[in-house]
Write a protein that holds these residues in place. Structure first.
Motif, PDB file in Angstrom:
ATOM      1  N   PHE A   9       0.846  -1.193   0.000  1.00 24.97           N
ATOM      2  CA  PHE A   9       0.000   0.000   0.000  1.00 24.97           C
ATOM      3  C   PHE A   9       0.879   1.240   0.000  1.00 24.97           C
ATOM      4  CE2 PHE A   9      -2.562   3.274   2.225  1.00 24.97           C
ATOM      5  CZ  PHE A   9      -3.696   3.272   1.422  1.00 24.97           C
ATOM      6  N   GLY A  10       0.702   2.102  -1.009  1.00 27.42           N
ATOM      7  CA  GLY A  10       1.532   3.290  -1.142  1.00 27.42           C
ATOM      8  C   GLY A  10       0.737   4.580  -1.065  1.00 27.42           C
ATOM      9  N   ILE A  11       0.950   5.359  -0.008  1.00 23.33           N
ATOM     10  CA  ILE A  11       0.290   6.656   0.116  1.00 23.33           C
ATOM     11  C   ILE A  11       1.297   7.790   0.345  1.00 23.33           C
ATOM     12  CG2 ILE A  11      -0.124   6.253   2.596  1.00 23.33           C
ATOM     13  CD1 ILE A  11      -2.622   8.055   2.313  1.00 23.33           C
ATOM     14  N   THR A  12       2.357   7.549   1.136  1.00 28.73           N
ATOM     15  CA  THR A  12       3.272   8.612   1.548  1.00 28.73           C
ATOM     16  C   THR A  12       4.086   9.158   0.378  1.00 28.73           C
ATOM     17  OG1 THR A  12       3.450   7.530   3.700  1.00 28.73           O
ATOM     18  CG2 THR A  12       5.099   9.204   3.183  1.00 28.73           C
ATOM     19  N   GLU A  13       4.218  10.487   0.326  1.00 26.58           N
ATOM     20  CA  GLU A  13       5.011  11.152  -0.704  1.00 26.58           C
ATOM     21  C   GLU A  13       6.055  12.058  -0.055  1.00 26.58           C
ATOM     22  OE1 GLU A  13       2.598  13.112  -3.596  1.00 26.58           O
ATOM     23  OE2 GLU A  13       1.677  11.252  -4.306  1.00 26.58           O
ATOM     24  N   PRO A  14       7.136  12.379  -0.783  1.00 26.13           N
ATOM     25  CA  PRO A  14       8.212  13.188  -0.196  1.00 26.13           C
ATOM     26  C   PRO A  14       7.750  14.530   0.358  1.00 26.13           C
ATOM     27  CG  PRO A  14       8.923  12.216  -2.266  1.00 26.13           C
ATOM     28  CD  PRO A  14       7.459  11.933  -2.153  1.00 26.13           C
ATOM     29  N   ASP A  15       6.860  15.219  -0.333  1.00 25.30           N
ATOM     30  CA  ASP A  15       6.423  16.542   0.107  1.00 25.30           C
ATOM     31  C   ASP A  15       5.087  16.529   0.838  1.00 25.30           C
ATOM     32  OD1 ASP A  15       8.686  17.790  -1.038  1.00 25.30           O
ATOM     33  OD2 ASP A  15       7.722  17.794  -2.999  1.00 25.30           O
ATOM     34  N   ALA A  16       4.244  15.556   0.542  1.00 26.61           N
ATOM     35  CA  ALA A  16       2.904  15.521   1.130  1.00 26.61           C
ATOM     36  C   ALA A  16       2.827  14.699   2.397  1.00 26.61           C
ATOM     37  CB  ALA A  16       1.913  14.975   0.114  1.00 26.61           C
ATOM     38  N   GLY A  17       3.805  13.824   2.639  1.00 23.20           N
ATOM     39  CA  GLY A  17       3.664  12.874   3.728  1.00 23.20           C
ATOM     40  C   GLY A  17       2.494  11.974   3.428  1.00 23.20           C
ATOM     41  N   SER A  18       1.642  11.724   4.421  1.00 22.08           N
ATOM     42  CA  SER A  18       0.446  10.905   4.190  1.00 22.08           C
ATOM     43  C   SER A  18      -0.822  11.751   4.128  1.00 22.08           C
ATOM     44  CB  SER A  18       0.304   9.842   5.293  1.00 22.08           C
ATOM     45  OG  SER A  18       0.253  10.456   6.566  1.00 22.08           O
ATOM     46  N   ASN A  19      -0.659  13.059   3.905  1.00 20.38           N
ATOM     47  CA  ASN A  19      -1.806  13.963   3.767  1.00 20.38           C
ATOM     48  C   ASN A  19      -2.358  13.826   2.350  1.00 20.38           C
ATOM     49  OD1 ASN A  19      -3.624  16.069   3.486  1.00 20.38           O
ATOM     50  ND2 ASN A  19      -2.351  17.569   4.534  1.00 20.38           N
ATOM     51  N   SER A  20      -3.481  13.133   2.217  1.00 24.99           N
ATOM     52  CA  SER A  20      -4.012  12.826   0.890  1.00 24.99           C
ATOM     53  C   SER A  20      -4.448  14.074   0.122  1.00 24.99           C
ATOM     54  CB  SER A  20      -5.199  11.860   1.002  1.00 24.99           C
ATOM     55  OG  SER A  20      -6.219  12.412   1.812  1.00 24.99           O
ATOM     56  N   HIS A  21      -4.691  15.184   0.831  1.00 25.29           N
ATOM     57  CA  HIS A  21      -5.113  16.414   0.146  1.00 25.29           C
ATOM     58  C   HIS A  21      -3.952  17.061  -0.622  1.00 25.29           C
ATOM     59  CE1 HIS A  21      -8.981  16.218   2.047  1.00 25.29           C
ATOM     60  NE2 HIS A  21      -8.448  16.236   3.250  1.00 25.29           N
ATOM     61  N   ASN A  22      -2.706  16.695  -0.266  1.00 23.47           N
ATOM     62  CA  ASN A  22      -1.542  17.299  -0.923  1.00 23.47           C
ATOM     63  C   ASN A  22      -0.819  16.332  -1.853  1.00 23.47           C
ATOM     64  OD1 ASN A  22      -1.944  19.747   0.402  1.00 23.47           O
ATOM     65  ND2 ASN A  22      -0.701  19.141   2.164  1.00 23.47           N
ATOM     66  N   ILE A  23      -1.392  15.179  -2.081  1.00 30.72           N
ATOM     67  CA  ILE A  23      -0.753  14.177  -2.935  1.00 30.72           C
ATOM     68  C   ILE A  23      -0.660  14.688  -4.377  1.00 30.72           C
ATOM     69  CG2 ILE A  23      -1.310  11.981  -4.082  1.00 30.72           C
ATOM     70  CD1 ILE A  23      -1.914  10.839  -1.357  1.00 30.72           C
ATOM     71  N   THR A  24       0.493  14.449  -4.989  1.00 36.09           N
ATOM     72  CA  THR A  24       0.723  14.926  -6.353  1.00 36.09           C
ATOM     73  C   THR A  24       0.776  13.794  -7.385  1.00 36.09           C
ATOM     74  OG1 THR A  24       3.128  14.902  -6.002  1.00 36.09           O
ATOM     75  CG2 THR A  24       1.967  16.970  -5.552  1.00 36.09           C
ATOM     76  N   THR A  25       0.686  12.544  -6.948  1.00 37.85           N
ATOM     77  CA  THR A  25       0.615  11.427  -7.892  1.00 37.85           C
ATOM     78  C   THR A  25      -0.729  11.505  -8.610  1.00 37.85           C
ATOM     79  OG1 THR A  25       2.038  10.029  -6.528  1.00 37.85           O
ATOM     80  CG2 THR A  25       0.612   8.922  -8.131  1.00 37.85           C
ATOM     81  N   VAL A  26      -0.673  11.629  -9.936  1.00 36.70           N
ATOM     82  CA  VAL A  26      -1.889  11.927 -10.706  1.00 36.70           C
ATOM     83  C   VAL A  26      -2.041  10.940 -11.854  1.00 36.70           C
ATOM     84  CG1 VAL A  26      -2.998  13.639 -12.199  1.00 36.70           C
ATOM     85  CG2 VAL A  26      -1.855  14.380 -10.115  1.00 36.70           C
ATOM     86  N   ALA A  27      -3.293  10.554 -12.116  1.00 37.34           N
ATOM     87  CA  ALA A  27      -3.620   9.720 -13.272  1.00 37.34           C
ATOM     88  C   ALA A  27      -4.447  10.535 -14.251  1.00 37.34           C
ATOM     89  CB  ALA A  27      -4.405   8.489 -12.838  1.00 37.34           C
ATOM     90  N   ARG A  28      -4.124  10.428 -15.511  1.00 37.34           N
ATOM     91  CA  ARG A  28      -4.901  11.102 -16.544  1.00 37.34           C
ATOM     92  C   ARG A  28      -5.358  10.071 -17.571  1.00 37.34           C
ATOM     93  NH1 ARG A  28       0.424  11.799 -17.903  1.00 37.34           N
ATOM     94  NH2 ARG A  28       0.974  11.560 -20.106  1.00 37.34           N
ATOM     95  N   ARG A  29      -6.479  10.355 -18.213  1.00 33.91           N
ATOM     96  CA  ARG A  29      -7.032   9.425 -19.182  1.00 33.91           C
ATOM     97  C   ARG A  29      -6.095   9.234 -20.371  1.00 33.91           C
ATOM     98  NH1 ARG A  29     -10.892   5.781 -17.748  1.00 33.91           N
ATOM     99  NH2 ARG A  29     -12.680   6.761 -16.721  1.00 33.91           N
ATOM    100  N   ASP A  30      -6.002   7.991 -20.805  1.00 36.91           N
ATOM    101  CA  ASP A  30      -5.192   7.640 -21.974  1.00 36.91           C
ATOM    102  C   ASP A  30      -6.137   7.298 -23.112  1.00 36.91           C
ATOM    103  OD1 ASP A  30      -3.182   6.908 -23.688  1.00 36.91           O
ATOM    104  OD2 ASP A  30      -2.870   4.929 -22.786  1.00 36.91           O
ATOM    105  N   GLY A  31      -6.603   8.325 -23.802  1.00 35.65           N
ATOM    106  CA  GLY A  31      -7.559   8.119 -24.874  1.00 35.65           C
ATOM    107  C   GLY A  31      -8.919   8.675 -24.505  1.00 35.65           C
ATOM    108  N   THR A  32      -9.936   8.316 -25.284  1.00 32.29           N
ATOM    109  CA  THR A  32     -11.297   8.792 -25.054  1.00 32.29           C
ATOM    110  C   THR A  32     -12.248   7.609 -25.023  1.00 32.29           C
ATOM    111  OG1 THR A  32     -11.665   9.098 -27.435  1.00 32.29           O
ATOM    112  CG2 THR A  32     -10.849  11.008 -26.173  1.00 32.29           C
ATOM    113  N   GLY A  33     -13.465   7.849 -24.552  1.00 33.78           N
ATOM    114  CA  GLY A  33     -14.462   6.787 -24.491  1.00 33.78           C
ATOM    115  C   GLY A  33     -14.461   6.085 -23.154  1.00 33.78           C
ATOM    116  N   ASP A  34     -15.480   5.240 -22.947  1.00 28.94           N
ATOM    117  CA  ASP A  34     -15.649   4.555 -21.674  1.00 28.94           C
ATOM    118  C   ASP A  34     -14.543   3.544 -21.388  1.00 28.94           C
ATOM    119  OD1 ASP A  34     -17.962   5.980 -21.271  1.00 28.94           O
ATOM    120  OD2 ASP A  34     -19.272   4.409 -22.099  1.00 28.94           O
ATOM    121  N   ASP A  35     -13.897   3.038 -22.443  1.00 33.30           N
ATOM    122  CA  ASP A  35     -12.862   2.030 -22.243  1.00 33.30           C
ATOM    123  C   ASP A  35     -11.464   2.628 -22.195  1.00 33.30           C
ATOM    124  OD1 ASP A  35     -12.819   2.800 -24.873  1.00 33.30           O
ATOM    125  OD2 ASP A  35     -12.518   0.778 -25.683  1.00 33.30           O
TER     126      ASP A  35
END
Length: 208
Positions: free
Chosen positions: A35-61
């Motif tokens: 389980f990975g939550i802690t970040e170098p600058d955010a610690g375990s504060n989920s409101h400051n997490i910078t790990t981001v996912a963006r959509r790869d393409g369009t559509g529901d799939d």
């Protein structure tokens, strides 16, 4: 690596396909998930997490591309997968919202490095590097509502403000709220020492 966090999350909020994929192995010990939550600058504060996912393409799939960094993640060398706490980016507004992604350890773009610790223990700590890690779509509205419900009520001291930090795509907003309200209406208010109670004492009726 304890299955308590990851196994509980999957069993309560995963889709049927996700439960079938991960729970049997977590239950019999043949599969390990870190389980990975802690970040170098955010610690375990989920409101400051910078790990981001963006959509790869369009559509529901359309899948996801996950980018970020985690530190002090236990037992990655022994794990088959890592559950990553991240945020997703709304392509239209740029707003971020919390999300969880299960990343197989051998996925291209996923790298783990051991961290030198002064205290030597059998369980090692790792830094994770995620560089456009490609993941399948594999998401549904029920799981999103369930995860948001947990975020709203898990930390009783902060549930009053958590709801104002949930961003929902406009086209699913009404249905999402309907599902969230339905879940909230099942909570039992009462004595916190009663195992059946899911919501402890409130300050007043307005807070409830």
């Amino acid at each position: 690596v304890s299955p308590a966090i990851c196994g509980t999350v999957v069993s309560r909020f995963g889709t049927d396909a996700q439960k079938a994929r991960w729970l049997p192995g977590l239950a019999d010990g043949s599969r390990v998930m870190a389980f990975g939550i802690t970040e170098p600058d955010a610690g375990s504060n989920s409101h400051n997490i910078t790990t981001v996912a963006r959509r790869d393409g369009t559509g529901d799939d359309a899948g996801w591309l996950l980018t970020g960094r985690k530190v002090y993640v236990s037992g990655v060398d022994a794990a088959d997968d890592v559950m990553i706490v991240a945020r997703t980016e709304d392509a239209r507004t740029g707003r971020l919202r919390p999300a969880l992604f299960v990343v197989p350890r051998t996925t291209p773009g996923f790298e783990h490095r051991a961290i030198d610790m002064e205290l030597l223990t059998p369980e090692r700590q790792f830094a994770l590097f995620l560089d456009d890690v490609a993941l399948p779509a594999d998401a549904d509205l029920d799981a999103a509502a369930a995860g948001s419900h947990l975020g709203l009520y898990f930390n009783q001291g902060q549930c009053c403000c958590a709801g104002s930090r949930v961003f929902v795509e406009e086209k699913i907003h009404e249905k999402f709220v309907e599902k969230l309200v339905s879940r909230a209406s099942t909570r039992k208010l009462g004595n916190p020492f009663d195992p059946a109670t899911t919501q402890g004492p409130q300050v007043d009726q307005a807070q409830f």
